[in-house]
Design an enzyme around this catalytic site. Sequence first.
Site, PDB file in Angstrom:
ATOM      1  N   SER A  50     -36.133 -36.902  23.973  1.00 60.08           N
ATOM      2  CA  SER A  50     -37.138 -37.314  22.980  1.00 60.08           C
ATOM      3  C   SER A  50     -37.661 -36.077  22.260  1.00 60.08           C
ATOM      4  O   SER A  50     -37.407 -34.941  22.702  1.00 60.08           O
ATOM      5  CB  SER A  50     -38.295 -38.024  23.689  1.00 60.08           C
ATOM      6  OG  SER A  50     -39.015 -37.082  24.471  1.00 60.08           O
ATOM      7  N   ASP A  82     -33.636 -39.487  21.324  1.00 59.88           N
ATOM      8  CA  ASP A  82     -34.357 -40.735  21.573  1.00 59.88           C
ATOM      9  C   ASP A  82     -35.545 -40.824  20.597  1.00 59.88           C
ATOM     10  O   ASP A  82     -36.341 -39.888  20.500  1.00 59.88           O
ATOM     11  CB  ASP A  82     -34.860 -40.711  23.031  1.00 59.88           C
ATOM     12  CG  ASP A  82     -35.380 -42.054  23.501  1.00 59.88           C
ATOM     13  OD1 ASP A  82     -34.940 -43.091  22.972  1.00 59.88           O
ATOM     14  OD2 ASP A  82     -36.228 -42.063  24.421  1.00 59.88           O
ATOM     15  N   GLU A 134     -33.248 -49.176  14.703  1.00 56.19           N
ATOM     16  CA  GLU A 134     -34.090 -50.149  15.417  1.00 56.19           C
ATOM     17  C   GLU A 134     -34.723 -51.130  14.440  1.00 56.19           C
ATOM     18  O   GLU A 134     -35.228 -50.766  13.392  1.00 56.19           O
ATOM     19  CB  GLU A 134     -35.195 -49.440  16.226  1.00 56.19           C
ATOM     20  CG  GLU A 134     -36.108 -50.454  16.933  1.00 56.19           C
ATOM     21  CD  GLU A 134     -37.008 -49.872  18.033  1.00 56.19           C
ATOM     22  OE1 GLU A 134     -36.621 -48.858  18.646  1.00 56.19           O
ATOM     23  OE2 GLU A 134     -38.082 -50.438  18.264  1.00 56.19           O
ATOM     24  N   HIS A 180     -42.303 -49.997  26.420  1.00 54.05           N
ATOM     25  CA  HIS A 180     -42.236 -48.696  27.081  1.00 54.05           C
ATOM     26  C   HIS A 180     -43.316 -48.554  28.148  1.00 54.05           C
ATOM     27  O   HIS A 180     -44.370 -49.178  28.056  1.00 54.05           O
ATOM     28  CB  HIS A 180     -42.387 -47.583  26.042  1.00 54.05           C
ATOM     29  CG  HIS A 180     -41.216 -47.493  25.105  1.00 54.05           C
ATOM     30  ND1 HIS A 180     -41.285 -47.896  23.798  1.00 54.05           N
ATOM     31  CD2 HIS A 180     -39.943 -47.070  25.309  1.00 54.05           C
ATOM     32  CE1 HIS A 180     -40.104 -47.710  23.230  1.00 54.05           C
ATOM     33  NE2 HIS A 180     -39.271 -47.212  24.117  1.00 54.05           N
ATOM     34  N   GLY A 181     -43.049 -47.719  29.129  1.00 60.44           N
ATOM     35  CA  GLY A 181     -44.065 -47.371  30.115  1.00 60.44           C
ATOM     36  C   GLY A 181     -44.000 -48.214  31.379  1.00 60.44           C
ATOM     37  O   GLY A 181     -43.036 -48.958  31.610  1.00 60.44           O
ATOM     38  N   HIS A 211     -34.433 -50.913  24.752  1.00 56.38           N
ATOM     39  CA  HIS A 211     -35.415 -49.879  25.151  1.00 56.38           C
ATOM     40  C   HIS A 211     -36.380 -50.493  26.157  1.00 56.38           C
ATOM     41  O   HIS A 211     -36.404 -51.716  26.365  1.00 56.38           O
ATOM     42  CB  HIS A 211     -36.191 -49.400  23.929  1.00 56.38           C
ATOM     43  CG  HIS A 211     -35.421 -48.449  23.078  1.00 56.38           C
ATOM     44  ND1 HIS A 211     -35.760 -47.126  22.960  1.00 56.38           N
ATOM     45  CD2 HIS A 211     -34.299 -48.625  22.327  1.00 56.38           C
ATOM     46  CE1 HIS A 211     -34.895 -46.536  22.159  1.00 56.38           C
ATOM     47  NE2 HIS A 211     -33.997 -47.414  21.748  1.00 56.38           N
ATOM     48  N   SER A 214     -37.111 -50.033  32.073  1.00 57.24           N
ATOM     49  CA  SER A 214     -37.353 -49.671  33.478  1.00 57.24           C
ATOM     50  C   SER A 214     -37.832 -50.888  34.249  1.00 57.24           C
ATOM     51  O   SER A 214     -38.527 -51.749  33.706  1.00 57.24           O
ATOM     52  CB  SER A 214     -38.412 -48.566  33.572  1.00 57.24           C
ATOM     53  OG  SER A 214     -37.821 -47.308  33.315  1.00 57.24           O
ATOM     54  N   ASN A 254     -32.044 -48.268  28.204  1.00 54.30           N
ATOM     55  CA  ASN A 254     -32.840 -47.038  28.280  1.00 54.30           C
ATOM     56  C   ASN A 254     -33.788 -47.041  29.474  1.00 54.30           C
ATOM     57  O   ASN A 254     -34.594 -47.967  29.624  1.00 54.30           O
ATOM     58  CB  ASN A 254     -33.705 -46.910  27.015  1.00 54.30           C
ATOM     59  CG  ASN A 254     -32.905 -46.504  25.800  1.00 54.30           C
ATOM     60  OD1 ASN A 254     -31.682 -46.499  25.827  1.00 54.30           O
ATOM     61  ND2 ASN A 254     -33.606 -46.156  24.740  1.00 54.30           N
TER      62      ASN A 254
HETATM   63  P1  13P Z   1     -39.025 -47.173  29.927  1.00 56.47           P
HETATM   64  O1  13P Z   1     -40.400 -46.688  29.651  1.00 56.47           O
HETATM   65  O2  13P Z   1     -39.028 -48.633  30.284  1.00 56.47           O
HETATM   66  O3  13P Z   1     -38.296 -46.356  30.927  1.00 56.47           O
HETATM   67  O4  13P Z   1     -38.193 -47.081  28.546  1.00 56.47           O
HETATM   68  C1  13P Z   1     -37.577 -45.880  28.171  1.00 56.47           C
HETATM   69  C2  13P Z   1     -37.097 -45.908  26.769  1.00 56.47           C
HETATM   70  O5  13P Z   1     -36.980 -46.931  26.113  1.00 56.47           O
HETATM   71  C3  13P Z   1     -36.715 -44.624  26.168  1.00 56.47           C
HETATM   72  O6  13P Z   1     -36.395 -44.745  24.827  1.00 56.47           O
HETATM   73  O1  G3H Z   2     -39.396 -44.137  24.799  1.00 60.14           O
HETATM   74  C1  G3H Z   2     -39.977 -43.179  25.260  1.00 60.14           C
HETATM   75  C2  G3H Z   2     -39.369 -42.369  26.345  1.00 60.14           C
HETATM   76  O2  G3H Z   2     -39.824 -42.813  27.609  1.00 60.14           O
HETATM   77  C3  G3H Z   2     -39.645 -40.925  26.105  1.00 60.14           C
HETATM   78  O3  G3H Z   2     -40.970 -40.621  26.368  1.00 60.14           O
HETATM   79  O4  G3H Z   2     -41.684 -39.539  24.254  1.00 60.14           O
HETATM   80  O5  G3H Z   2     -42.976 -39.213  26.399  1.00 60.14           O
HETATM   81  O6  G3H Z   2     -40.736 -38.157  26.109  1.00 60.14           O
HETATM   82  P1  G3H Z   2     -41.643 -39.292  25.730  1.00 60.14           P
HETATM   83 ZN    ZN Z   3     -37.464 -46.271  23.781  1.00 59.74          ZN
END
Ligand code: 13P
Ligand code: G3H
Ligand code: ZN
Length: 309
Positions: A50, A82, A134, A180-181, A211, A214, A254
């Site tokens: 990222s 990313d 996207e 995310h998160g 994306h 997790s 991801n």
């Molecule tokens: P997570 O926060 O679910 O791991 O997603 C990561 C992601 O989409 C990175 O682009």
């Molecule tokens: O989508 C986001 C990824 O988890 C990357 O996170 O921007 O904090 O590195 P970051």
């Molecule tokens: Zn992402």
Amino acid sequence: MPLVTSKEMFKKAYEGGYAIGAFNVNNMEIVQGITEAAKEVNAPLILQVSAGARKYANHTYLMKLIEAAIIETGLPICVHLDHGDTFELCKSCIDGGFTSVMIDGSHHSFEDNIKLTKQVVDYAHDKGVTVEGELGRLAGIEDAVNVSEEDAAFTDPDQVEEFVQRTGVDSLAIAIGTSHGAFKFKGEAKLRFDILEEIQKRLPGFPIVLHGASSVMPEYVEMINKFGGNMPGAKGVPEEMLRQAAKMAVCKINIDSDLRLALTGSIRKYFAENPSHFDPRQYLGPARTAIKEIVKHKLINVLGCDGKA
Ligand code: 13P
Ligand code: G3H
Ligand code: ZN
């Protein structure tokens, strides 16, 4: 084996009904944990960086770590930007040796997203680099953007053919309910498989990206909470849903938060049990092993890409 683009990986993944794991990297232990796991199960890999990772660890350091991983593993590895948010950032990564970039124009209007994405595609394709676009907006936090749940929007299947055709992107990230998160769902976890199915119909054979995928594995959340952390209500995407998506048009999944949780849980546990230790190798070693174990589990049981390198 030199760095590869995502093109061949996605073609095989689509045909084989599996997905490639795209794992975020920020330092040596993370690169080692992921790539050692992939080597053990012979899986192709996308290592993604990222803007924040690049700022933290420096472009050259990350590239050299990934080059070292290729030497050590001999695996096909794609290095991917990313959530690139500007043409300049994408250009800088392409010029610096990345084999794939994401231009995330999802916060712009449809027309502006197309314009920005096409600008990146034109530059990238000229250099043999693949591009992910996207459409739709995920809730959650990335580097520069904090998208509230109200501002999140599912991808509109009516827009995908025009977007892909006018931009020339190689893959498309869509919003079907992931975010995310570590706090993805307040109640029951739900993904809009009907939207994915419709998109797959409109774009036959075209690789889709998920994306925010997790699973926020309970054992690591429990470990964090047990050893001084506080993450009540953390919840991720159930693994069966990811397996289902991987069998459909989703070719790239991801994963970042799961690695962060494993790393943090392991370090918290180590210090709780060894309060007087201060040699970084003593706590980063087990953290690296935790990442390796979680990635191996994902490659085999969630993505189904073991043995596909
Ligand atoms: P997570 O926060 O679910 O791991 O997603 C990561 C992601 O989409 C990175 O682009
Ligand atoms: O989508 C986001 C990824 O988890 C990357 O996170 O921007 O904090 O590195 P970051
Ligand atoms: Zn992402």
